[in-house]
Design an enzyme around this catalytic site. Sequence first.
Site, PDB file in Angstrom:
ATOM      1  N   GLY A 115       0.841  -1.195   0.000  1.00 51.59           N
ATOM      2  CA  GLY A 115       0.000   0.000   0.000  1.00 51.59           C
ATOM      3  C   GLY A 115       0.869   1.234   0.000  1.00 51.59           C
ATOM      4  CB  CYS A 117       5.299  -3.941  -0.096  1.00 54.52           C
ATOM      5  SG  CYS A 117       6.095  -2.380  -0.484  1.00 54.52           S
ATOM      6  CE1 TYR A 118       1.447   1.032   5.799  1.00 53.42           C
ATOM      7  CE2 TYR A 118      -0.197  -0.722   5.721  1.00 53.42           C
ATOM      8  CZ  TYR A 118       0.288   0.449   6.295  1.00 53.42           C
ATOM      9  OH  TYR A 118      -0.358   1.021   7.354  1.00 53.42           O
ATOM     10  CG  HIS A 170       5.326  -5.777  -4.700  1.00 51.88           C
ATOM     11  ND1 HIS A 170       4.075  -5.585  -4.159  1.00 51.88           N
ATOM     12  CD2 HIS A 170       6.037  -4.660  -4.417  1.00 51.88           C
ATOM     13  CE1 HIS A 170       4.021  -4.393  -3.588  1.00 51.88           C
ATOM     14  NE2 HIS A 170       5.204  -3.815  -3.721  1.00 51.88           N
ATOM     15  CD  GLU A 207       2.319  -8.561  -5.180  1.00 52.05           C
ATOM     16  OE1 GLU A 207       3.169  -9.292  -4.613  1.00 52.05           O
ATOM     17  OE2 GLU A 207       2.056  -7.414  -4.790  1.00 52.05           O
ATOM     18  CG  ASP A 211     -17.159 -10.226 -18.906  1.00 51.34           C
ATOM     19  OD1 ASP A 211     -16.323 -11.135 -19.060  1.00 51.34           O
ATOM     20  OD2 ASP A 211     -16.841  -9.042 -18.710  1.00 51.34           O
ATOM     21  CE  LYS A 220     -12.868  -9.908 -20.109  1.00 50.91           C
ATOM     22  NZ  LYS A 220     -14.126  -9.152 -20.163  1.00 50.91           N
TER      23      LYS A 220
END
Length: 507
Positions: free
Chosen positions: A53, A80-81, A166, A168, A222, A363
């Site tokens: 964040g 991180c944060y 990170h 991710e 979708d 998605k």
Amino acid sequence: MDKIVVLDFGSQYSHLICRRIREFSVYAELVPYNITYEELQKHNPKGIIFSGGPSSVYNQDAPIPESKIFDMNLPLLGICYGHQLIVDKFGGKVKRANKEYGSSLLTIDDNEKLLSGIGESIRAWMSHGDEAESIPNRFKIIGHTESAKAAAIASEDKAIFGIQFHPEVVHTEYGTKILENFVLNVCNAKQDWTMEGFIDSTVEKISKIEGNVLCGVSGGIDSTVAALLIHRAIGDRLKCVFVNNGLLRLDEEREIETMFKDNFKVNFTTIDASQKFLEKLSGIDDPEKKRMIVGEEFIHVFSQFAKENGPFKWLAQGTLYPDVIESGVSKGPASVIKSHHNVGGLPDWLELDILEPLRELYKDEVRKIAKILGVPERLFMRHPFPGPGLAVRIIGEITPNKLSIAKIASKIVEDELIEADWYKKVWQAYASVGEDKAVGVVGDERKYGNIVMVRIVDSIDAMTADWTRLPHELLEKISNRITNEIEEVTWVTYAISSKPPATIEPQ
Ligand code: XMP
């Protein structure tokens, strides 16, 4: 189903943490950082992750989760944060540091548990302005970089870890492996989140509803997947409506109808409202007015259908998980069904409840389901197409001539990109036409014809975009085909403005 809960502290990468975890078949959900302890317990998580964040833990207004959450005795990973929060909370010290942004070399000091199986060092993605100056008691450093000596830490007694980088983002080598180590080996979560399982459980849930369902389909992935799931559950109690507004891509209406009616045997109605839309748009060149007219006319046609073909109890929508989170309407996607009226400008008297079978999904997961359900690849790999369609791809007034040029030229652009294996590499690609004309020569004759603008862009999320550096030979082929095959066109230009300052669509 086992679940990992990610507390969101506002990082642009928070959703990515969930997506990466789901990629190895464990269900992960994003919740606001200020979720109450009781609410969090209801999720019954196997482990908790604190996201990154933009804040600093020592700021007065820093987002801090309820203190009992730190003591839940569940595996905890701070990123991180989130890492700095753990350092601060357990008695270490966080200080402002030189901003570190980009790739750093992380040296592994302890390759047990979290950092196991990733070698002695990796490139890790950093994006922070603070770092741990001292770590809490009974914590140890398990990885460091040149500038951050406590870039990865672990509790000696509990399953608590903090990492400054990170995992991710794709730029972190072995990032997914690190998340897997935490989720599978530390949390012992089962890999039971599969799209096949999702289809079965969703179909079962929907099969219990009563009343008829109305679903507006656009041909986009979708609404198509939402409709097909509901169709599996309740068959002909689902009615799908497709409004042809005359602003679609070449042959699109026929392709969509064939897929729903012939391939999937869905109760499907096409309303050809193209004349009405085009009449309403006649003489209009202002982009926002065009959007408004298309939106209003759609509501009108759709409501009329609902009135004449009802009663309906439900309105199905293809809402995805990021929309659910961003709208703030719901704290989680847990339920397929939401009671809600007057959505998207539909009149009150319709009194429809909302059915959103995809509200737990990202998605890429919807694409996987589309594949499992047998949706043709052409549809689920197709680029995004704006709701108002060619109304925003034609500059100035919409005329039959411009519509025809835009449709055929765009088809040429798409076909050539597919043929050259470029289609999947770009975000959007189309041809636009406006008011401008230019002189050309055809045979021995001068001709004053239309200019077509080809726009092909790279993007990750449509917020920013860059023009695609296409090989010149491919551009040449596209240009030649457009001028050869569309009589009215004399010139082809390539749009080389990025977003910002331009936008992806010209109107
Ligand atoms: P711009 O042109 O703003 O487009 O860079 C960003 C993304 O949004 C799409 N777009 C729209 N989609 N209704 C939509 O449903 C609209 O009015 C609209 N305008 C732009 C565009 O195709 C791109 O993906």
